[in-house]
Structures are given as C-alpha cells and as structure tokens.
Motif scaffolding. Structure first.
Motif, mmCIF file in Angstrom:
data_model
loop_
_atom_site.group_PDB
_atom_site.id
_atom_site.type_symbol
_atom_site.label_atom_id
_atom_site.label_comp_id
_atom_site.label_asym_id
_atom_site.label_seq_id
_atom_site.Cartn_x
_atom_site.Cartn_y
_atom_site.Cartn_z
ATOM 1 N N ARG A 166 14.166 -105.130 48.229
ATOM 2 C CA ARG A 166 13.671 -106.106 47.244
ATOM 3 C C ARG A 166 14.688 -107.234 47.041
ATOM 4 O O ARG A 166 14.324 -108.412 47.067
ATOM 5 C CB ARG A 166 13.407 -105.372 45.922
ATOM 6 N N ALA A 167 15.953 -106.879 46.859
ATOM 7 C CA ALA A 167 16.979 -107.901 46.637
ATOM 8 C C ALA A 167 17.191 -108.743 47.890
ATOM 9 O O ALA A 167 17.362 -109.964 47.799
ATOM 10 C CB ALA A 167 18.284 -107.250 46.186
ATOM 11 N N ALA A 168 17.177 -108.113 49.058
ATOM 12 C CA ALA A 168 17.330 -108.872 50.307
ATOM 13 C C ALA A 168 16.204 -109.886 50.449
ATOM 14 O O ALA A 168 16.433 -111.042 50.825
ATOM 15 C CB ALA A 168 17.361 -107.922 51.501
ATOM 16 N N GLY A 169 14.996 -109.476 50.135
ATOM 17 C CA GLY A 169 13.861 -110.400 50.191
ATOM 18 C C GLY A 169 14.029 -111.547 49.220
ATOM 19 O O GLY A 169 13.716 -112.700 49.536
ATOM 20 N N ALA A 170 14.549 -111.242 48.037
ATOM 21 C CA ALA A 170 14.705 -112.274 47.007
ATOM 22 C C ALA A 170 15.757 -113.316 47.367
ATOM 23 O O ALA A 170 15.653 -114.464 46.937
ATOM 24 C CB ALA A 170 15.052 -111.634 45.665
ATOM 25 N N ILE A 171 16.756 -112.937 48.162
ATOM 26 C CA ILE A 171 17.789 -113.915 48.544
ATOM 27 C C ILE A 171 17.523 -114.513 49.922
ATOM 28 O O ILE A 171 18.340 -115.247 50.454
ATOM 29 C CB ILE A 171 19.216 -113.325 48.468
ATOM 30 N N GLY A 172 16.368 -114.170 50.506
ATOM 31 C CA GLY A 172 15.993 -114.771 51.782
ATOM 32 C C GLY A 172 16.616 -114.112 52.997
ATOM 33 O O GLY A 172 16.608 -114.684 54.087
ATOM 34 N N GLY A 187 17.048 -108.465 35.213
ATOM 35 C CA GLY A 187 17.766 -109.458 34.429
ATOM 36 C C GLY A 187 18.022 -110.760 35.170
ATOM 37 O O GLY A 187 18.763 -111.621 34.684
ATOM 38 N N GLY A 188 17.457 -110.882 36.379
ATOM 39 C CA GLY A 188 17.619 -112.111 37.148
ATOM 40 C C GLY A 188 18.939 -112.211 37.895
ATOM 41 O O GLY A 188 19.258 -113.264 38.444
ATOM 42 N N ARG A 189 19.694 -111.136 37.956
ATOM 43 C CA ARG A 189 20.988 -111.116 38.644
ATOM 44 C C ARG A 189 20.797 -110.487 40.028
ATOM 45 O O ARG A 189 21.205 -109.347 40.280
ATOM 46 C CB ARG A 189 22.011 -110.366 37.794
ATOM 47 N N VAL A 190 20.170 -111.258 40.911
ATOM 48 C CA VAL A 190 19.713 -110.728 42.199
ATOM 49 C C VAL A 190 20.876 -110.347 43.110
ATOM 50 O O VAL A 190 20.829 -109.303 43.768
ATOM 51 C CB VAL A 190 18.771 -111.733 42.892
ATOM 52 N N VAL A 191 21.913 -111.142 43.161
ATOM 53 C CA VAL A 191 23.057 -110.813 44.028
ATOM 54 C C VAL A 191 23.744 -109.550 43.525
ATOM 55 O O VAL A 191 24.132 -108.676 44.317
ATOM 56 C CB VAL A 191 24.038 -112.003 44.130
ATOM 57 N N GLU A 192 23.861 -109.418 42.219
ATOM 58 C CA GLU A 192 24.430 -108.200 41.632
ATOM 59 C C GLU A 192 23.542 -107.001 41.975
ATOM 60 O O GLU A 192 24.039 -105.920 42.340
ATOM 61 C CB GLU A 192 24.533 -108.386 40.122
ATOM 62 N N SER A 193 22.238 -107.170 41.889
ATOM 63 C CA SER A 193 21.298 -106.112 42.247
ATOM 64 C C SER A 193 21.485 -105.699 43.703
ATOM 65 O O SER A 193 21.505 -104.504 44.025
ATOM 66 C CB SER A 193 19.859 -106.587 42.016
ATOM 67 N N TYR A 194 21.638 -106.694 44.568
ATOM 68 C CA TYR A 194 21.856 -106.426 45.998
ATOM 69 C C TYR A 194 23.106 -105.572 46.190
ATOM 70 O O TYR A 194 23.091 -104.590 46.942
ATOM 71 C CB TYR A 194 21.976 -107.761 46.729
ATOM 72 N N TYR A 221 15.515 -107.372 54.698
ATOM 73 C CA TYR A 221 14.308 -107.008 53.951
ATOM 74 C C TYR A 221 13.349 -106.212 54.842
ATOM 75 O O TYR A 221 12.864 -105.155 54.461
ATOM 76 C CB TYR A 221 13.611 -108.253 53.391
ATOM 77 N N GLU A 222 13.078 -106.732 56.021
ATOM 78 C CA GLU A 222 12.139 -106.073 56.929
ATOM 79 C C GLU A 222 12.662 -104.719 57.391
ATOM 80 O O GLU A 222 11.920 -103.736 57.446
ATOM 81 C CB GLU A 222 11.834 -106.981 58.121
#
Length: 137
Positions: A107-113, A56-63, A118-119
């Motif tokens: 995935r969420a960590a990668g999306a927020i930089g 749904g595009g709510r990346v911080v919520e996903s994180y 992420y690694e």
C-alpha cells in the motif's frame, strides 16, 4: 474424512510460531511503538505502526514501518522452514502480523509511486494467502 494433502505438489503451508505477548499487549491497548520497542521482532506491532502512519498521511513513515515488519517476518518465516514460496495462511493467527506488514508495504509503495515494489508485494500477498489479500483489501 477430510484430506489435507497438497495435491498440486507445492510446498506445505508455513505456520509461524505463536508469540502471544505482543499480540495481547496490542489487544489491551498498549501503544504499538511501545510493543515494537519491547518486542522488535513482532511484525504485528510494526504493521500497526504502518497502518497508523498511513492513516495519518505519513506515507514514507508507513513505508519504513511496513518494511521493518516485513523483514522481521521474513526472518521468522525462514526459521520456520519457508523456502521463499508457498502458502502462509491468514487463518493461522500468528501469520497475520507478517501478512499485514506485507499488505502495508504494498500500500505504501503504491502511494509513493514505487510501482514495481507495489506489484511485487501485492502478488506476494496474493500468492501467500488469497484470504489475506481479500481481507486486507
């Protein structure tokens, strides 16, 4: 005769205990938020919340959801004898909630930089279950 001994001398696979109630509720269509509220230790419910938020595009919520599921899973892993490394097989269905939460966190960590997270999470997933890493993408 199949031999199931770890010839490399590493730790044995960790198999989390089965917790069928949350999985059955989710499979029957119960909202993940309702399942997480009723079973807050269910990594699977948190992973599904993370997936829905990400889609749904709510990346911080996903994180945040993924991190909750990841930490809940770590608690159960440790209680199940896991010592901080070793296989957590995807093939054992009760492990999938933790592995899905770990994937969602990467995935969420990668999306927020958040490259380091992420690694770390991506490598942890590969080290825990190459099958999960391939299956979840």
């Amino acid at each position: 005769m199949a031999i199931h001994e770890n010839l490399l001398g590493g730790p044995p696979p960790t198999h989390l205990p089965d917790d069928p109630e949350p999985r059955e509720l989710l499979a029957s269509g119960t909202a993940p938020a309702d399942v997480a509220a009723r079973y807050p230790t269910s990594s699977l419910a948190w992973a599904q919340l993370a997936d829905a938020a990400f889609e749904g595009g709510r990346v911080v919520e996903s994180y945040a959801y993924a991190r909750t599921g990841y930490h809940r899973g770590l608690d159960v892993l440790r209680r199940s004898g896991w010592k901080g490394h070793g296989p957590v097989p995807w093939e054992h269905e009760p492990n999938r909630g933790f592995l899905r939460a770990l994937h969602a966190l990467a995935r969420a960590a990668g999306a927020i930089g958040e490259t380091e997270e992420y690694e770390r999470c991506s490598q942890f997933l590969k080290d825990s279950s190459p099958t999960a890493a391939t299956t979840l993408g």
